[in-house]
Write a protein that holds these residues in place. Structure first.
Motif, PDB file in Angstrom:
ATOM      1  N   LYS A   1     -14.416   7.550   8.352  1.00  0.00           N
ATOM      2  CA  LYS A   1     -13.763   8.720   8.931  1.00  0.00           C
ATOM      3  C   LYS A   1     -12.374   8.326   9.406  1.00  0.00           C
ATOM      4  CE  LYS A   1     -17.150   9.233  11.696  1.00  0.00           C
ATOM      5  NZ  LYS A   1     -18.073   9.457  12.722  1.00  0.00           N
ATOM      6  N   GLU A   2     -11.482   9.278   9.428  1.00  0.00           N
ATOM      7  CA  GLU A   2     -10.140   9.033   9.943  1.00  0.00           C
ATOM      8  C   GLU A   2     -10.244   8.431  11.343  1.00  0.00           C
ATOM      9  OE1 GLU A   2      -6.064  11.504  11.023  1.00  0.00           O
ATOM     10  OE2 GLU A   2      -7.629  12.463   9.845  1.00  0.00           O
ATOM     11  N   GLY A   3      -9.537   7.338  11.564  1.00  0.00           N
ATOM     12  CA  GLY A   3      -9.552   6.674  12.869  1.00  0.00           C
ATOM     13  C   GLY A   3     -10.539   5.527  12.972  1.00  0.00           C
ATOM     14  N   ASP A   4     -11.465   5.387  11.993  1.00  0.00           N
ATOM     15  CA  ASP A   4     -12.397   4.251  11.992  1.00  0.00           C
ATOM     16  C   ASP A   4     -11.618   2.955  11.796  1.00  0.00           C
ATOM     17  OD1 ASP A   4     -14.563   5.942  12.243  1.00  0.00           O
ATOM     18  OD2 ASP A   4     -15.325   5.618  10.208  1.00  0.00           O
TER      19      ASP A   4
ATOM     20  N   THR B   1      -6.718   1.143  11.299  1.00  0.00           N
ATOM     21  CA  THR B   1      -7.689   2.225  11.150  1.00  0.00           C
ATOM     22  C   THR B   1      -7.479   3.013   9.867  1.00  0.00           C
ATOM     23  OG1 THR B   1      -6.280   3.721  12.418  1.00  0.00           O
ATOM     24  CG2 THR B   1      -7.930   2.468  13.657  1.00  0.00           C
ATOM     25  N   ALA B   2      -8.515   3.756   9.504  1.00  0.00           N
ATOM     26  CA  ALA B   2      -8.453   4.618   8.325  1.00  0.00           C
ATOM     27  C   ALA B   2      -7.510   5.789   8.612  1.00  0.00           C
ATOM     28  CB  ALA B   2      -9.846   5.133   7.979  1.00  0.00           C
ATOM     29  N   PRO B   3      -6.510   6.005   7.765  1.00  0.00           N
ATOM     30  CA  PRO B   3      -5.579   7.113   7.986  1.00  0.00           C
ATOM     31  C   PRO B   3      -6.167   8.466   7.594  1.00  0.00           C
ATOM     32  CG  PRO B   3      -4.980   5.928   6.010  1.00  0.00           C
ATOM     33  CD  PRO B   3      -6.121   5.183   6.634  1.00  0.00           C
ATOM     34  N   LYS B   4      -7.295   8.434   6.856  1.00  0.00           N
ATOM     35  CA  LYS B   4      -7.945   9.668   6.430  1.00  0.00           C
ATOM     36  C   LYS B   4      -9.421   9.381   6.198  1.00  0.00           C
ATOM     37  CE  LYS B   4      -6.985   8.865   1.518  1.00  0.00           C
ATOM     38  NZ  LYS B   4      -6.389   9.382   0.300  1.00  0.00           N
ATOM     39  N   SER B   5     -10.221  10.412   6.129  1.00  0.00           N
ATOM     40  CA  SER B   5     -11.642  10.266   5.833  1.00  0.00           C
ATOM     41  C   SER B   5     -11.822  10.147   4.323  1.00  0.00           C
ATOM     42  CB  SER B   5     -12.425  11.473   6.350  1.00  0.00           C
ATOM     43  OG  SER B   5     -12.321  11.544   7.749  1.00  0.00           O
TER      44      SER B   5
ATOM     45  N   ILE C   1      -8.509   3.928   0.352  1.00  0.00           N
ATOM     46  CA  ILE C   1      -9.515   4.963   0.665  1.00  0.00           C
ATOM     47  C   ILE C   1      -9.289   6.106  -0.305  1.00  0.00           C
ATOM     48  CG2 ILE C   1     -10.300   6.648   2.366  1.00  0.00           C
ATOM     49  CD1 ILE C   1      -9.466   4.673   4.533  1.00  0.00           C
TER      50      ILE C   1
ATOM     51  N   VAL D   1      -3.460   1.289   1.849  1.00  0.00           N
ATOM     52  CA  VAL D   1      -2.913   1.182   3.202  1.00  0.00           C
ATOM     53  C   VAL D   1      -2.321  -0.214   3.291  1.00  0.00           C
ATOM     54  CG1 VAL D   1      -3.489   1.130   5.645  1.00  0.00           C
ATOM     55  CG2 VAL D   1      -4.573   2.811   4.146  1.00  0.00           C
TER      56      VAL D   1
END
Length: 159
Positions: free
Chosen positions: A113-116, A131-135, A158, A86
């Motif tokens: 998790k996605e959104g973290d 934020t994380a784009p995916k889990s 990730i 990312v």
């Protein structure tokens, strides 16, 4: 004093030089300062160095003539190292924790998790959560706390 009048505003060359020095000190590509109706923007063009791929060092091995050499392990070029990373959407300063002394948002090896929120980038006194784009599992964080970052610089991976 050192002011010059250009296009209706006073320009202080010493102030502009000080801003240029600040760019060098912080390794940023541009800075903009606004004071009332006066606005000064100083920018420089950065030339990106070409990615360098390092080959593994050759290790001399004495082996009997009948022995078969094992195939060398595949080494990914340096340019491919950050393919799935990312990247920074802006220029700013990275913070890995919500405040000084607090635990990091996430560390390498942690499940996310996605959104973290993984980290924040401060730009122009605004804290921007990244934020994380995916889990998945946070495989690596490619920046350090309080490090200045440039646009499109790899931040984390990730998997």
């Amino acid at each position: 004093m050192g002011d010059h009048k250009e296009q209706g505003i006073n320009i202080d060359p010493a102030f502009v030089r000080a801003l240029a020095e600040l760019l060098d000190d912080t390794q940023l590509s541009e800075i903009e300062v606004e004071d009332g109706d006066r606005k000064v923007r100083v920018a420089r063009t950065l030339t990106a160095a070409a990615p360098v791929a390092f080959a593994p060092a050759a290790v001399p091995v004495a082996a009997p003539a009948a022995a078969t050499a094992a195939p060398a392990a595949s080494v990914a070029p340096a340019a491919d190292r950050f393919v799935d990373a990312v990247k920074s959407p802006m220029v700013g300063t990275v913070y890995l924790a919500p405040e000084p002394g607090a635990a990091n948002f996430a560390s390498a090896g942690a499940a996310v998790k996605e959104g973290d929120t993984i980290l924040i980038i401060e730009a122009m006194k605004v804290m921007n959560p990244i934020t994380a784009p995916k889990s998945g599992t946070l495989q690596a964080v490619h920046v350090e706390n309080s490090q200045p970052v440039e646009f499109d610089q790899p931040l984390f991976t990730i998997g």
